[in-house]
Design an enzyme around this catalytic site. Structure first.
Site, short mmCIF file in Angstrom:
data_model
loop_
_atom_site.label_atom_id
_atom_site.label_comp_id
_atom_site.label_asym_id
_atom_site.label_seq_id
_atom_site.Cartn_x
_atom_site.Cartn_y
_atom_site.Cartn_z
N SER A 164 1.00 -1.09 0.03
CA SER A 164 -0.13 -0.03 -0.17
C SER A 164 0.71 1.23 0.00
O SER A 164 1.81 1.33 0.94
CB SER A 164 -0.96 0.07 1.13
OG SER A 164 -0.41 -0.25 2.45
N GLY A 224 -0.08 4.51 0.01
CA GLY A 224 -0.82 5.66 0.49
C GLY A 224 -1.42 6.37 -0.48
O GLY A 224 -2.19 5.57 -1.14
N ALA A 225 -1.62 7.68 -0.79
CA ALA A 225 -2.27 8.30 -1.64
C ALA A 225 -2.24 7.59 -3.09
O ALA A 225 -3.18 7.95 -3.85
CB ALA A 225 -2.05 9.86 -1.62
N GLY A 258 -2.21 4.57 -3.86
CA GLY A 258 -2.88 3.08 -4.02
C GLY A 258 -2.12 2.10 -3.91
O GLY A 258 -1.12 1.82 -3.08
N GLY A 300 -5.58 1.19 5.42
CA GLY A 300 -4.92 -0.34 5.27
C GLY A 300 -5.65 -1.42 5.47
O GLY A 300 -5.74 -2.47 4.81
N ASP A 301 -6.45 -1.54 6.62
CA ASP A 301 -7.27 -2.57 7.05
C ASP A 301 -8.38 -2.72 5.87
O ASP A 301 -8.89 -3.92 5.81
CB ASP A 301 -7.94 -2.29 8.36
CG ASP A 301 -6.91 -1.84 9.55
OD1 ASP A 301 -5.65 -2.37 9.18
OD2 ASP A 301 -7.15 -1.37 10.20
O1 F1X Z 1 -0.27 -1.62 16.79
P1 F1X Z 1 -0.71 -2.13 15.53
O2 F1X Z 1 -1.43 -3.45 15.99
O3 F1X Z 1 0.19 -2.27 14.50
O4 F1X Z 1 -1.81 -1.27 15.07
C1 F1X Z 1 -2.87 -0.88 15.73
C2 F1X Z 1 -3.64 0.18 15.08
O5 F1X Z 1 -3.38 1.39 15.20
O6 F1X Z 1 -4.21 -0.22 13.76
C3 F1X Z 1 -5.48 0.12 13.23
C4 F1X Z 1 -5.27 1.02 12.08
O7 F1X Z 1 -4.92 0.32 11.16
C5 F1X Z 1 -6.05 0.86 14.60
O8 F1X Z 1 -7.49 0.27 14.89
C6 F1X Z 1 -5.28 0.05 15.66
O9 F1X Z 1 -5.60 0.64 16.90
#
Ligand code: F1X
Length: 309
Positions: A217, A219-220, A222, A248-249
């Protein structure tokens, strides 16, 4: 069902402030609290797309209860989280409403005991039996072995369940070597993994290290994806402004839904980019602007590049 794993769940707190100044005192104009940690966000987006989702990982303490209470009200998400003695962490995103920039503060998470880790592995093996795909997402809480994702990938592969990995640092390096079907690093994580700041070279290098498909990924700009069948770039039609937490999720949710629906790669990537941009336009991670998603879905440009050597 699609299974998502969040070993380090979080209560995501988002503050809006007019101008964020280091050393300053701030009035918060808006606050939201949501179940967080990457896999929970992936799960909520998948459920909103109409998929059956089971989420697992660890939760504990009052923050853990708050996470579970909110998940219980989320249609389409089945809670298979494993209880632990310690308390689920909080993660704070501070959105500067003047610049639109977001600053993140992530707590380390509770210490997991060897018995809790074993209990999780049993749950995971049981859930894999009814999973069509699994996503392993986010950081590891203290006490979980650094090779945990590598081990979970090997278990998924032994059960013939396609597995996607989204993490960073040493857990990513070891996880990639266990040959996941898909790995989705951001540009920084990919550079750290491969030592290359050139995304094309870095995706190729990550494949050589073991990942079947690498989706970076950017960022902007893509996504850049590469596997044995080809290499593609997928870019949103315009730059969107908002809170990028969880973008990203949502891309991971797009990739997984495309995988279980057996869509061709360009369509999976277009969906992932549209969802990711629509998430930037929503106030909190794990949510997306549905109208923007519908509008953007047909406008993502996916170009095929010369195939990898
Ligand atoms: O500390 P990690 O597990 O890498 O990231 C956690 C986090 O920042 O990632 C999500 C956004 O992608 C948030 O919901 C969450 O709190």
């Amino acid at each position: 069902m699609i299974l998502t794993v969040t070993l380090n769940t979080a209560l995501d707190i988002t503050y809006h402030v007019r101008t964020l100044r280091p050393h300053g005192s701030h009035r918060v104009s808006e606050v939201t609290e949501r179940p967080g940690g990457k896999g929970l966000n992936v799960g909520r987006v998948l459920a909103a797309l109409g998929h059956e989702v089971t989420v697992t990982g660890f939760t504990g303490g009052a923050t853990g209860r708050a996470v579970r209470d909110q998940l219980a009200g989320t249609a389409g998400v089945v809670d298979a989280l494993v209880p632990v003695q310690g308390s689920t962490r909080r993660t704070i995103a501070v959105v500067d409403t003047t610049t639109g920039d977001t600053t993140q503060l992530n707590e380390p998470g509770p210490a997991i005991t060897p018995a809790e880790w074993s209990a999780f592995q049993e749950t995971y093996e049981r859930l894999l039996r009814s999973a069509s795909a699994v996503a392993l997402c986010g950081s590891l809480p203290p006490g979980v072995p650094v090779g945990a994702y590598a081990q979970l990938i090997r278990t998924a592969r032994a059960s013939a369940v396609p597995v996607l990995l989204d993490t960073s640092g040493e857990p990513l390096r070891r996880g990639v070597a266990a040959r996941p079907d898909i790995v989705k690093p951001n540009a920084e994580e990919l550079a750290e993994l491969t030592g290359s700041h050139d995304p094309s070279q870095a995706t190729r290098s990550a494949r050589r290290r073991g990942a079947h498909t690498v989706v970076a990924s950017l960022g902007a700009e893509g996504l850049l994806a590469e596997n044995a069948a080809g290499r593609w770039r997928a870019a949103p039609p315009r730059r969107v402004h908002g809170n990028p937490t969880g973008a990203g999720d949502s891309a991971v949710a797009g990739l997984l839904s495309g995988l279980v629906e057996d869509l061709p790669w360009p369509e999976r990537l277009a969906r992932a980019v549209a969802l990711s941009a629509a998430t930037v336009l929503a106030p909190a991670a794990g949510e997306f602007d549905h109208a923007a998603y519908e509008a953007l879905a047909g406008q993502v440009a996916v170009t095929s590049e010369a195939s990898a050597a």
